[in-house]
Design a protein around this motif. Structure first.
Motif, PDB file in Angstrom:
ATOM      1  N   ASP A 584       1.935  32.765  -5.369  1.00  0.00           N
ATOM      2  CA  ASP A 584       0.808  33.445  -6.014  1.00  0.00           C
ATOM      3  C   ASP A 584      -0.155  32.436  -6.612  1.00  0.00           C
ATOM      4  OD1 ASP A 584       1.578  35.962  -5.394  1.00  0.00           O
ATOM      5  OD2 ASP A 584       2.554  36.390  -7.301  1.00  0.00           O
ATOM      6  N   ASP A 585      -1.398  32.838  -6.672  1.00  0.00           N
ATOM      7  CA  ASP A 585      -2.421  32.023  -7.320  1.00  0.00           C
ATOM      8  C   ASP A 585      -1.985  31.686  -8.740  1.00  0.00           C
ATOM      9  OD1 ASP A 585      -4.739  30.671  -7.555  1.00  0.00           O
ATOM     10  OD2 ASP A 585      -6.059  32.422  -7.489  1.00  0.00           O
ATOM     11  N   MET A 586      -2.411  30.533  -9.204  1.00  0.00           N
ATOM     12  CA  MET A 586      -2.022  30.079 -10.523  1.00  0.00           C
ATOM     13  C   MET A 586      -2.491  31.059 -11.589  1.00  0.00           C
ATOM     14  SD  MET A 586      -2.870  26.084  -9.816  1.00  0.00           S
ATOM     15  CE  MET A 586      -4.129  26.546  -8.647  1.00  0.00           C
ATOM     16  N   GLY A 587      -1.573  31.408 -12.508  1.00  0.00           N
ATOM     17  CA  GLY A 587      -1.908  32.285 -13.605  1.00  0.00           C
ATOM     18  C   GLY A 587      -1.545  33.736 -13.376  1.00  0.00           C
ATOM     19  N   LEU A 588      -0.876  34.089 -12.267  1.00  0.00           N
ATOM     20  CA  LEU A 588      -0.532  35.479 -11.983  1.00  0.00           C
ATOM     21  C   LEU A 588       0.879  35.843 -12.417  1.00  0.00           C
ATOM     22  CD1 LEU A 588      -2.203  36.152  -8.518  1.00  0.00           C
ATOM     23  CD2 LEU A 588      -3.013  36.748 -10.798  1.00  0.00           C
ATOM     24  N   GLY A 589       1.576  34.952 -13.081  1.00  0.00           N
ATOM     25  CA  GLY A 589       2.878  35.310 -13.629  1.00  0.00           C
ATOM     26  C   GLY A 589       4.040  35.079 -12.687  1.00  0.00           C
ATOM     27  N   LYS A 590       4.045  33.958 -11.961  1.00  0.00           N
ATOM     28  CA  LYS A 590       5.186  33.654 -11.086  1.00  0.00           C
ATOM     29  C   LYS A 590       6.468  33.511 -11.902  1.00  0.00           C
ATOM     30  CE  LYS A 590       3.108  30.049  -9.177  1.00  0.00           C
ATOM     31  NZ  LYS A 590       1.713  30.213  -9.614  1.00  0.00           N
ATOM     32  N   THR A 591       6.344  32.912 -13.086  1.00  0.00           N
ATOM     33  CA  THR A 591       7.527  32.722 -13.932  1.00  0.00           C
ATOM     34  C   THR A 591       8.118  34.062 -14.330  1.00  0.00           C
ATOM     35  OG1 THR A 591       6.600  30.655 -14.784  1.00  0.00           O
ATOM     36  CG2 THR A 591       8.374  31.654 -16.046  1.00  0.00           C
ATOM     37  N   LEU A 592       7.291  35.004 -14.772  1.00  0.00           N
ATOM     38  CA  LEU A 592       7.779  36.316 -15.197  1.00  0.00           C
ATOM     39  C   LEU A 592       8.445  37.047 -14.041  1.00  0.00           C
ATOM     40  CD1 LEU A 592       8.062  38.677 -17.119  1.00  0.00           C
ATOM     41  CD2 LEU A 592       5.684  39.303 -16.635  1.00  0.00           C
ATOM     42  N   GLN A 593       7.842  37.031 -12.858  1.00  0.00           N
ATOM     43  CA  GLN A 593       8.441  37.713 -11.712  1.00  0.00           C
ATOM     44  C   GLN A 593       9.816  37.134 -11.390  1.00  0.00           C
ATOM     45  OE1 GLN A 593       5.510  38.530  -8.385  1.00  0.00           O
ATOM     46  NE2 GLN A 593       4.158  37.359  -9.745  1.00  0.00           N
ATOM     47  N   THR A 594       9.930  35.814 -11.510  1.00  0.00           N
ATOM     48  CA  THR A 594      11.217  35.179 -11.224  1.00  0.00           C
ATOM     49  C   THR A 594      12.242  35.535 -12.289  1.00  0.00           C
ATOM     50  OG1 THR A 594      10.014  33.333 -10.226  1.00  0.00           O
ATOM     51  CG2 THR A 594      12.326  32.977 -10.733  1.00  0.00           C
ATOM     52  N   ILE A 595      11.836  35.499 -13.558  1.00  0.00           N
ATOM     53  CA  ILE A 595      12.750  35.852 -14.641  1.00  0.00           C
ATOM     54  C   ILE A 595      13.246  37.286 -14.465  1.00  0.00           C
ATOM     55  CG2 ILE A 595      12.840  36.303 -17.127  1.00  0.00           C
ATOM     56  CD1 ILE A 595      10.966  33.919 -17.505  1.00  0.00           C
ATOM     57  N   SER A 596      12.416  38.167 -13.965  1.00  0.00           N
ATOM     58  CA  SER A 596      12.792  39.565 -13.768  1.00  0.00           C
ATOM     59  C   SER A 596      13.805  39.736 -12.645  1.00  0.00           C
ATOM     60  CB  SER A 596      11.540  40.402 -13.460  1.00  0.00           C
ATOM     61  OG  SER A 596      10.591  40.297 -14.495  1.00  0.00           O
ATOM     62  N   THR A 597      14.032  38.683 -11.852  1.00  0.00           N
ATOM     63  CA  THR A 597      14.917  38.769 -10.689  1.00  0.00           C
ATOM     64  C   THR A 597      16.226  38.021 -10.910  1.00  0.00           C
ATOM     65  OG1 THR A 597      12.880  38.685  -9.390  1.00  0.00           O
ATOM     66  CG2 THR A 597      14.915  38.574  -8.166  1.00  0.00           C
ATOM     67  N   ILE A 598      16.275  37.160 -11.919  1.00  0.00           N
ATOM     68  CA  ILE A 598      17.431  36.283 -12.116  1.00  0.00           C
ATOM     69  C   ILE A 598      18.714  37.092 -12.267  1.00  0.00           C
ATOM     70  CG2 ILE A 598      18.522  34.789 -13.826  1.00  0.00           C
ATOM     71  CD1 ILE A 598      15.876  33.387 -14.178  1.00  0.00           C
ATOM     72  N   ARG A 599      19.727  36.707 -11.480  1.00  0.00           N
ATOM     73  CA  ARG A 599      21.079  37.264 -11.592  1.00  0.00           C
ATOM     74  C   ARG A 599      22.068  36.140 -11.411  1.00  0.00           C
ATOM     75  NH1 ARG A 599      20.316  41.940  -7.700  1.00  0.00           N
ATOM     76  NH2 ARG A 599      21.417  40.561  -6.285  1.00  0.00           N
ATOM     77  N   GLY A 600      23.132  36.150 -12.190  1.00  0.00           N
ATOM     78  CA  GLY A 600      24.153  35.131 -12.049  1.00  0.00           C
ATOM     79  C   GLY A 600      23.703  33.803 -12.620  1.00  0.00           C
ATOM     80  N   ARG A 601      24.561  32.807 -12.483  1.00  0.00           N
ATOM     81  CA  ARG A 601      24.274  31.479 -13.039  1.00  0.00           C
ATOM     82  C   ARG A 601      23.100  30.861 -12.279  1.00  0.00           C
ATOM     83  NH1 ARG A 601      27.700  25.987 -13.216  1.00  0.00           N
ATOM     84  NH2 ARG A 601      27.000  25.216 -15.226  1.00  0.00           N
ATOM     85  N   THR A 602      22.105  30.446 -13.023  1.00  0.00           N
ATOM     86  CA  THR A 602      20.837  30.021 -12.422  1.00  0.00           C
ATOM     87  C   THR A 602      20.460  28.629 -12.910  1.00  0.00           C
ATOM     88  OG1 THR A 602      20.044  32.305 -12.255  1.00  0.00           O
ATOM     89  CG2 THR A 602      18.383  30.562 -12.213  1.00  0.00           C
ATOM     90  N   LEU A 603      19.972  27.810 -11.970  1.00  0.00           N
ATOM     91  CA  LEU A 603      19.421  26.498 -12.294  1.00  0.00           C
ATOM     92  C   LEU A 603      17.924  26.542 -12.039  1.00  0.00           C
ATOM     93  CD1 LEU A 603      19.746  23.421 -12.946  1.00  0.00           C
ATOM     94  CD2 LEU A 603      19.974  23.059 -10.475  1.00  0.00           C
ATOM     95  N   VAL A 604      17.128  26.159 -13.046  1.00  0.00           N
ATOM     96  CA  VAL A 604      15.678  26.070 -12.909  1.00  0.00           C
ATOM     97  C   VAL A 604      15.279  24.608 -13.036  1.00  0.00           C
ATOM     98  CG1 VAL A 604      13.437  26.721 -13.852  1.00  0.00           C
ATOM     99  CG2 VAL A 604      15.310  28.381 -13.843  1.00  0.00           C
TER     100      VAL A 604
END
Length: 1000
Positions: A584-604
């Motif tokens: 996504d274009d910068m500023g559209l909330g890629k971080t939020l969309q990813t956080i909304s999908t996180i399941r299980g042990r996650t490495l960022v």
């Protein structure tokens, strides 16, 4: 002169090295600053503090500086020897010979700090606070041989060293501060208790061995060099009557021999002198000389001389060595099959079997037989003319033929009157046309090509595809012969077949990411799709059929419609075990969309500058997740953490530890960090195990399509085949404007890449307006700019046109850009004012007076240094964020406050990605760069979700300079990302032609 004498080492101690991924661009001061920041980031706090102390104490002495590296000597009170530090500026690499296991030692830290201070002071190299002495070595002729003495050289004068170095450096004996090298310590150890004068042969040889790396050695006042390789006697073969004479003489390179076993050789090189390693009998024979009559020629040629050559140099001065013989002259045509090609190699030879070959008019001996045949050049010419007439070939040159040409050449060679050797002709005959057959069995995929009419002959699929890609109408059969390929069928499906074959594993099965490609092919060939495709079908239907995801119960966010679609897409790929590139274009909330999908042990894994943002966002939107930051010198993994946050630098350093963990999800934020698949950080990312992999990047393609391959190789290995295959069939084709190549690539990656632009999904976002502000250089600035252009440009452009070094062109481009921004940035120039900075101050003064906030970006921190005093003088409050900023989150929070300073100075490297700076509605780009993605990243720090004011992006450009050409190049560079991710069908890179266009 030996190779050892030509390349005398600077130090005998091996250097410990630590390499960083290579970066684009090149420049002494700017890259020294980048190297300084990289060293500081990799350095522990205690080591850095110690480095500061050493630099302040004047413990760093600049040895020498070249175009790409700086060498310094660093002394510490606790060490007897000065450590050698090499700072490779353009590669962002450093090394030290202290052998400390830490990533950065105190010597590297001190050298980097001292170099930065020297550059800021306008000095090329740092100098110690007090003058230091060096050790010199003085050889003197005596009646008993060479004597040796040590002196201390300081400020152009020298004095005898009457005691040991240890006594002076420990303080037991009064003396000056000495810059001691490993050579000096090694010499003192070999010296023993006797300090100077004459030494016997064995001791002198040992002393010379230590001095092979010494810089200051003189013989009776004349500078000399020392080499470890011994010199002695050589053997000579001369004519004697009808035979030969073998004797021994002093090596011609020797000019003087001293009684204690030392020789002075050509080029004023001092070397140990010794007897050759021969038996007593051999020495006696060679000293007296040994005749070899003609009857003993074979023994001399095949036994005596080779035996001597293994131990000493043998000089052949005979005019009749070896003998000659009359041999049969013939044209030999050698044939072989190399893959699908016929290789024909004609040569004019003497002997049967050949003993010599004619190469370009010269005779080359073959085999171990030293016989030289008597030549008949007239007969040689007749054979060459016959070869040209019958086969159209030239002797001594291999010719390669494929397809129909190979069959025709095989027929001509079979009827050739010369001697034909090899079995290359057997498999070149014409067979019936090939017919394709597709086989799909579950995930297994194969394609075969057999001859028409029920024939059993078949061709390898890779060979058929290669022939088609090379423009040939024929392919080789596995059992011999060639057959016409189905060109029309391959024109429709050949590229897709090649894609699927490249994606297969060793067992012939396709990875899950390639199933959509196989389904499309099956549909076009009226074959049933693979059964596994049903669950992946929404990926080929514009994601319209994606099921609604199950949102985490602890999610505390109100998602926008496009963000919900992004979460549904991510969740779908997560369930399928496939990787996702959210672009996504910068500023559209890629971080939020990813956080909304996180399941299980996650490495960022993310840049250091955005780790703080990730931690805050997770705490805000997923408060029940336990977050741990894996960073810092005392870092340790928290096994109970739901999300582990780390940086690319730590990933590179702790690859083995992180790759040994079991991760459900791995997220790479600003994933363009792995765009170079050869870099250490990319190689580390490829090793991370995870069921679900996510790349986040607003600019997944900046310069080359290989960057996209690297990210998709991490996400869905096998989808785009091997790197070399991708380069040949996609990158080169798209760069060359091959119709349909970009469209084919987009179709392949579409299921796994989601890219939305702000103008498409966030119409409520205030408009962004781009403005070009032009300034005119003052008379003094124009003189500096024109001088830089005149001094370097002509030679650089000429060399570039001839295929010369691109680095020199990048250096010239850098200096021109600096001169266009501020004359004080150009090495050797001083300036207090800049037309561009004055224009900036005018704009800032107006913007601040109207209540606006502004971001000011530059890729050079040295340019920001020159802006700061003008802001202070104008009374404009400001903050600064660059690579040296420790509390990045604090700076951002302070600027974002309503009562915070109105101006924030940022370096592109430290502030161009990952930051939310919506308090600003003005963005100033001081130095335009050819890659527009970098500038867009900077502008989108302000123009992003959360911004409620129109954003003005100002590009400051100096008229009639290279900056105007850069603006034009930016438009062309935007076509690169469009080729892979948008509607374009052509890709561009910063080519040699681009550089010429900027510099000419």
């Amino acid at each position: 002169m030996t190779s050892e004498e030509k390349n005398l080492p600077h130090s005998g101690v091996p250097l410990r090295t630590n390499a960083l991924p290579p970066r684009g661009g090149w420049g002494e001061k700017d890259h020294m600053q980048e190297l300084f920041e990289a060293i500081r980031e990799s350095c522990s706090r205690a080591t850095w503090s110690r480095g500061v102390e050493l630099a302040r104490a004047g413990a760093v002495l600049g040895e020498r500086a070249g175009n790409d590296q700086v060498i310094c000597r660093v002394t510490t009170p606790a060490e007897k020897v000065a450590r050698t530090v090499v700072l490779a500026v353009d590669d962002e690499d450093w090394s030290c010979d202290c052998h400390v296991a830490d990533d950065v030692c105190i010597h590297v830290a001190a050298a980097a700090i001292a170099m930065r201070r020297a550059n800021e002071a306008g000095e090329a190299l740092p100098a110690p606070k007090v003058s230091v002495a060096r050790v010199g070595y003085r050889l003197e002729r005596t009646t008993a041989g060479l004597g040796i003495d040590r002196v201390l050289v300081k400020d152009g004068s020298e004095a005898p060293l009457a005691t040991s170095l240890a006594a002076i450096t420990s303080g037991r004996v009064e003396g000056p501060q000495i810059l001691t090298t490993p050579v000096d310590l090694a010499f003192e150890v070999a010296l023993g208790t006797k300090r100077r004068g004459w030494f016997p042969r064995e001791v002198m040889h040992a002393l010379l061995e230590t001095l092979a790396g010494a810089d200051d050695v003189r013989l009776d006042g004349t500078p000399v060099r020392v080499a470890k390789a011994r010199v002695g006697m050589v053997a000579v073969v001369e004519d004697q009557g009808d035979g030969f004479f073998l004797r021994m003489e002093k090596d011609p390179a020797i000019r003087e021999i001293f009684p204690n076993g030392i020789a002075r050789c050509d080029g004023d090189v001092i070397r140990p002198f010794g007897e050759p390693p021969l038996t007593a009998r051999e020495l006696a024979e060679l000293r007296n000389g040994r005749p070899f009559p003609a009857s003993q020629l074979v023994e001399l040629v095949t036994r005596v001389v080779p035996s001597l050559q293994e131990r000493i140099d043998v000089h052949i001065r005979s005019k009749r060595f070896p003998r000659t013989s009359k041999q049969r002259l013939r044209m030999l045509v050698q044939t072989e099959q190399k893959g699908d090609a016929l290789v024909v190699f004609p040569t004019v030879v003497y002997g049967d079997p050949p003993v010599a070959r004619v190469d370009g008019g010269n005779l080359t001996l073959l085999g171990d037989d030293p016989v030289i045949p008597l030549r008949n050049e007239e007969a040689e010419g007749r054979l060459v003319r016959q070869l040209q007439s019958d086969l159209g070939l030239a002797p001594g040159k291999k010719a390669l033929f494929r397809g129909e040409e190979a069959v025709a050449m095989a027929d001509r060679v079979r009827s050739f009157s010369g001697d034909v050797d090899g079995k290359g002709l057997e498999n070149f005959f014409l067979a019936p046309r090939l017919v394709p057959q597709l086989a799909v069995n579950g995930n297994a995929f194969d394609v075969s090509f057999t001859t028409a009419g029920g024939g059993r002959d078949r061709a390898d699929a890779a060979a058929v595809l290669r022939a088609w890609q090379d423009g040939s109408a024929f392919a080789p059969l596995i059992g011999g012969g060639i057959a016409p390929i189905p060109t029309d069928w391959l024109e429709k499906f050949g590229n897709r077949i090649a894609d699927l074959l490249a994606a297969r594993d060793g067992s012939g099965e396709l990875p899950a990411c390639a199933i959509p490609d196989l389904a499309r092919l099956c549909d076009d060939l009226d074959q049933p799709p693979p059964p596994q495709f049903d669950r992946l079908r929404p990926l080929l239907e514009d994601f319209s059929g994606l099921p609604s995801p199950a949102y985490p119960q602890d999610l505390r966010a109100e998602l926008r419609a496009y963000q919900k679609q992004g979460v549904a897409w991510l969740s779908f790929l997560q369930e399928a075990g496939l990787g996702a590139l959210l672009a996504d274009d910068m500023g559209l909330g890629k971080t939020l969309q990813t956080i909304s999908t996180i399941r299980g042990r996650t490495l960022v894994v993310a840049p250091t500058s955005v780790i703080h943002n990730w931690s805050n966002e997770i705490a805000r939107f997923r408060p029940s997740l336990r977050v741990a930051v894996f960073h810092g010198p005392q870092r340790s993994l928290d096994p109970d953490a739901d999300v582990v946050l780390t940086t690319y630098a730590i990933l590179r350093l702790d690859t083995e530890l992180l790759a040994a963990q079991k991760w459900e999800t791995v997220v790479l934020d600003e994933a363009q960090a792995i765009k170079n698949p050869d870099s250490q950080v990319a190689q580390a990312a490829f090793q991370l195990p995870a069921r679900f992999r996510v790349c986040l990047s607003g600019t997944p393609v900046e310069n080359r399509l290989e960057e996209l391959w690297s990210q998709l190789h991490f996400l869905n290995r096998g989808l785009l085949g091997g790197r070399k295959d991708f380069q040949e069939r996609y990158a080169k084709a798209i760069a060359g404007g091959v119709p349909g190549a970009a469209e084919r690539l987009r179709a392949r990656i579409k299921p796994f890449v989601l890219r939305r632009m702000k103008r498409e999904v966030a119409p409520e976002l205030p408009p962004r307006t781009d403005i070009v502000l032009r300034c005119t250089l003052s008379e003094s600035e124009r003189k500096v700019y024109d001088a830089v252009r005149a001094s370097t440009l002509q030679d650089v452009v000429q060399q570039l046109q001839k295929g010369g070094n691109v680095l020199a062109a990048l250096e010239a481009l850098l200096r021109l850009r600096q001169a266009a921004c501020h004359a004080g940035l150009v090495p050797g120039q001083r300036a207090d004012h800049s037309s561009k900075v004055e224009l900036l101050l005018e704009q800032l003064d107006e913007a601040v007076a109207e209540g606006h906030k502004a971001l000011v970006f530059s890729q050079w921190t040295s340019l920001l240094d020159r802006v700061e005093p003008h802001l202070k003088k104008a009374g404009i409050d400001f903050l600064r964020l660059d690579g040296s900023t420790v509390d990045r989150g604090g700076v951002v929070d302070a600027f974002q406050r309503e009562d915070g300073p109105p101006v924030l100075l940022l370096s592109l490297k430290a502030g161009g990605t990952g930051l939310n700076l919506t308090a600003a509605d003005h963005v100033f780009l001081l130095d335009p760069w050819w890659n527009p993605a970098v500038e867009d990243q900077a502008a989108d720090r302000a123009h992003r979700i959360g911004q409620d004011k129109p954003v003005l992006v100002h590009r400051l450009v100096a008229e009639d300079t290279v900056e105007e050409r850069i603006l034009a190049l930016q438009d062309r560079k935007r076509a690169l990302a469009e080729a892979a991710l948008g509607a374009g069908d052509q890709a561009l890179a910063l080519t040699r032609e681009d550089l010429l266009g900027l510099l000419e």
